[in-house]
Design an enzyme around this catalytic site. Sequence first.
Site, PDB file in Angstrom:
ATOM      1  N   SER A  13      56.356 -13.359  15.564  1.00 42.39           N
ATOM      2  CA  SER A  13      56.159 -13.671  16.979  1.00 42.39           C
ATOM      3  C   SER A  13      54.963 -14.585  17.207  1.00 42.39           C
ATOM      4  CB  SER A  13      55.975 -12.382  17.782  1.00 42.39           C
ATOM      5  OG  SER A  13      54.980 -11.567  17.184  1.00 42.39           O
ATOM      6  N   ARG A  14      54.074 -14.666  16.234  1.00 37.20           N
ATOM      7  CA  ARG A  14      52.833 -15.432  16.427  1.00 37.20           C
ATOM      8  C   ARG A  14      52.364 -16.006  15.092  1.00 37.20           C
ATOM      9  NH1 ARG A  14      48.587 -12.038  17.280  1.00 37.20           N
ATOM     10  NH2 ARG A  14      49.636 -10.048  16.962  1.00 37.20           N
ATOM     11  N   VAL A  63      56.914  -2.454  11.232  1.00 32.09           N
ATOM     12  CA  VAL A  63      57.199  -2.481   9.786  1.00 32.09           C
ATOM     13  C   VAL A  63      56.635  -1.261   9.046  1.00 32.09           C
ATOM     14  CG1 VAL A  63      57.430  -5.002   9.597  1.00 32.09           C
ATOM     15  CG2 VAL A  63      55.192  -3.926   9.218  1.00 32.09           C
ATOM     16  N   ASN A  89      55.389 -10.949   6.175  1.00 31.17           N
ATOM     17  CA  ASN A  89      54.217 -11.611   6.752  1.00 31.17           C
ATOM     18  C   ASN A  89      53.429 -10.704   7.700  1.00 31.17           C
ATOM     19  OD1 ASN A  89      52.725 -14.153   7.929  1.00 31.17           O
ATOM     20  ND2 ASN A  89      53.665 -13.116   9.679  1.00 31.17           N
ATOM     21  N   TYR A 154      41.857  -3.920   4.204  1.00 29.09           N
ATOM     22  CA  TYR A 154      42.669  -5.146   4.167  1.00 29.09           C
ATOM     23  C   TYR A 154      42.752  -5.697   2.732  1.00 29.09           C
ATOM     24  CZ  TYR A 154      44.138  -9.850   5.743  1.00 29.09           C
ATOM     25  OH  TYR A 154      44.808 -11.038   5.946  1.00 29.09           O
ATOM     26  N   ALA A 156      42.357  -4.051  -0.045  1.00 25.00           N
ATOM     27  CA  ALA A 156      43.152  -3.133  -0.881  1.00 25.00           C
ATOM     28  C   ALA A 156      44.640  -3.363  -0.638  1.00 25.00           C
ATOM     29  CB  ALA A 156      42.777  -1.683  -0.570  1.00 25.00           C
ATOM     30  N   ALA A 157      45.013  -3.543   0.628  1.00 27.97           N
ATOM     31  CA  ALA A 157      46.427  -3.777   0.953  1.00 27.97           C
ATOM     32  C   ALA A 157      46.897  -5.108   0.368  1.00 27.97           C
ATOM     33  CB  ALA A 157      46.628  -3.776   2.471  1.00 27.97           C
ATOM     34  N   LYS A 158      46.085  -6.140   0.494  1.00 34.70           N
ATOM     35  CA  LYS A 158      46.492  -7.472   0.029  1.00 34.70           C
ATOM     36  C   LYS A 158      46.500  -7.559  -1.499  1.00 34.70           C
ATOM     37  CE  LYS A 158      47.258  -9.318   4.052  1.00 34.70           C
ATOM     38  NZ  LYS A 158      48.625  -9.684   4.438  1.00 34.70           N
TER      39      LYS A 158
HETATM   40  P1  NAP Z   1      48.425 -12.837  13.730  1.00 33.22           P
HETATM   41  O1  NAP Z   1      48.353 -14.154  14.403  1.00 33.22           O
HETATM   42  O2  NAP Z   1      47.534 -11.734  14.162  1.00 33.22           O
HETATM   43  O3  NAP Z   1      49.969 -12.344  13.794  1.00 33.22           O
HETATM   44  C1  NAP Z   1      50.316 -11.138  13.198  1.00 33.22           C
HETATM   45  C2  NAP Z   1      51.807 -10.953  13.290  1.00 33.22           C
HETATM   46  O4  NAP Z   1      52.134  -9.711  12.636  1.00 33.22           O
HETATM   47  C3  NAP Z   1      52.315 -10.854  14.716  1.00 33.22           C
HETATM   48  O5  NAP Z   1      53.543 -11.536  14.806  1.00 33.22           O
HETATM   49  C4  NAP Z   1      52.505  -9.358  14.914  1.00 33.22           C
HETATM   50  O6  NAP Z   1      53.575  -9.042  15.802  1.00 33.22           O
HETATM   51  C5  NAP Z   1      52.917  -8.930  13.528  1.00 33.22           C
HETATM   52  N1  NAP Z   1      52.717  -7.511  13.298  1.00 33.22           N
HETATM   53  C6  NAP Z   1      51.546  -6.824  13.262  1.00 33.22           C
HETATM   54  N2  NAP Z   1      51.775  -5.529  13.057  1.00 33.22           N
HETATM   55  C7  NAP Z   1      53.128  -5.375  12.964  1.00 33.22           C
HETATM   56  C8  NAP Z   1      53.976  -4.273  12.759  1.00 33.22           C
HETATM   57  N3  NAP Z   1      53.488  -3.053  12.587  1.00 33.22           N
HETATM   58  N4  NAP Z   1      55.306  -4.481  12.705  1.00 33.22           N
HETATM   59  C9  NAP Z   1      55.822  -5.727  12.879  1.00 33.22           C
HETATM   60  N5  NAP Z   1      55.056  -6.820  13.086  1.00 33.22           N
HETATM   61  C10 NAP Z   1      53.722  -6.640  13.132  1.00 33.22           C
HETATM   62  O7  NAP Z   1      48.180 -12.988  12.167  1.00 33.22           O
HETATM   63  P2  NAP Z   1      48.287 -14.257  11.188  1.00 33.22           P
HETATM   64  O8  NAP Z   1      46.944 -14.815  11.033  1.00 33.22           O
HETATM   65  O9  NAP Z   1      49.407 -15.114  11.585  1.00 33.22           O
HETATM   66  O10 NAP Z   1      48.625 -13.489   9.826  1.00 33.22           O
HETATM   67  C11 NAP Z   1      49.927 -13.406   9.288  1.00 33.22           C
HETATM   68  C12 NAP Z   1      49.828 -12.851   7.881  1.00 33.22           C
HETATM   69  O11 NAP Z   1      49.002 -13.706   7.091  1.00 33.22           O
HETATM   70  C13 NAP Z   1      49.185 -11.467   7.829  1.00 33.22           C
HETATM   71  O12 NAP Z   1      49.790 -10.689   6.819  1.00 33.22           O
HETATM   72  C14 NAP Z   1      47.760 -11.780   7.435  1.00 33.22           C
HETATM   73  O13 NAP Z   1      47.144 -10.697   6.817  1.00 33.22           O
HETATM   74  C15 NAP Z   1      47.962 -12.957   6.517  1.00 33.22           C
HETATM   75  N6  NAP Z   1      46.786 -13.791   6.346  1.00 33.22           N
HETATM   76  C16 NAP Z   1      46.194 -14.398   7.427  1.00 33.22           C
HETATM   77  C17 NAP Z   1      45.061 -15.184   7.224  1.00 33.22           C
HETATM   78  C18 NAP Z   1      44.353 -15.890   8.355  1.00 33.22           C
HETATM   79  O14 NAP Z   1      43.263 -16.420   8.118  1.00 33.22           O
HETATM   80  N7  NAP Z   1      44.905 -15.939   9.557  1.00 33.22           N
HETATM   81  C19 NAP Z   1      44.548 -15.336   5.930  1.00 33.22           C
HETATM   82  C20 NAP Z   1      45.179 -14.705   4.872  1.00 33.22           C
HETATM   83  C21 NAP Z   1      46.290 -13.946   5.087  1.00 33.22           C
HETATM   84  P3  NAP Z   1      53.363  -8.533  17.314  1.00 33.22           P
HETATM   85  O15 NAP Z   1      52.329  -9.386  17.937  1.00 33.22           O
HETATM   86  O16 NAP Z   1      54.731  -8.706  17.882  1.00 33.22           O
HETATM   87  O17 NAP Z   1      52.948  -7.100  17.231  1.00 33.22           O
END
Ligand code: NAP
Length: 246
Positions: A13-14, A63, A89, A154, A156-158
């Site tokens: 969604s985002r 999830v 994701n 975080y 630990a999960a990653k």
């Molecule tokens: P974000 O903008 O906060 O978006 C998170 C997304 O995950 C949203 O679509 C949210 O959906 C969804 N989500 C959260 N909890 C959920 C659940 N229980 N069930 C289903 N959907 C869920 O995060 P992002 O930065 O795009 O990150 C995406 C992925 O990349 C994550 O795994 C994050 O750890 C990883 N990552 C991000 C970065 C960074 O710097 N941004 C760096 C490394 C890794 P809703 O809003 O609909 O709840």
Amino acid sequence: MLKGKIALVTGASRGIGSEIAKKLAAQGAAVIINFNGSRDRAEEVKKEIESFGGAASLYQWDVSNYKACEASMQSIIKEYGQLDILVNNAGITRDGLLMKMSEEDFDSVISTNLKGAFHTIRFASRQMIRQKSGRIINISSVVGVAGNAGQANYAAAKAGLIGLTKTTAKELASRGITVNAIAPGFISTDMTAGLSDKVKEAAAAQIPLGMFGRPEDVAAAAVFLASDDAGYITGQVLHVDGGMVM
Ligand code: NAP
């Protein structure tokens, strides 16, 4: 390139997930947009995909909830009859120093970021085994490789996602299924928007390319791993981090 493929992206969604969904759809895949709370944002992603002639549908579930995942995955297989690409994701942060971290904050991050991927892989792989093909991509993090003060849950999960990726890659390779992880560095999304300017400047100073990445940078790597061109790559961690980890 992905015409005829069905792709599920969790947390689409985002941020990074929405870009992955859009890029997969632009390559011809029909995309299932999973979301949890942000229905309006998910609807916008669907509309954007449809505006360029792509196909998308919405599936809401948390999830971290095994039963909800099982029910949704069954509906998806019933609706589409196949599943070719799974991108795990969905992720959250609940940051804090270990000494002060509550059990609830530790558990919620593990349940969403790590167990959530276990749930979808468990159900998706059954279908992919039947098809004798599939692509699974898990979105890990630089923090899962290098650690980060204030993010024990975080990290630990990653890191767990990387172990899950390698083990699943070994278990499913003989069935024509590849499993890889992407480890993004700092990417500009809602997740990093709340960081103070001071923290952002300190973070950028650790990045050889000198700037945060964009969700599109991660999405491009995901599309590659989902493509036929990546058919001989499995069990790998692709770093999309401006050179933070070498
Ligand atoms: P974000 O903008 O906060 O978006 C998170 C997304 O995950 C949203 O679509 C949210 O959906 C969804 N989500 C959260 N909890 C959920 C659940 N229980 N069930 C289903 N959907 C869920 O995060 P992002 O930065 O795009 O990150 C995406 C992925 O990349 C994550 O795994 C994050 O750890 C990883 N990552 C991000 C970065 C960074 O710097 N941004 C760096 C490394 C890794 P809703 O809003 O609909 O709840």
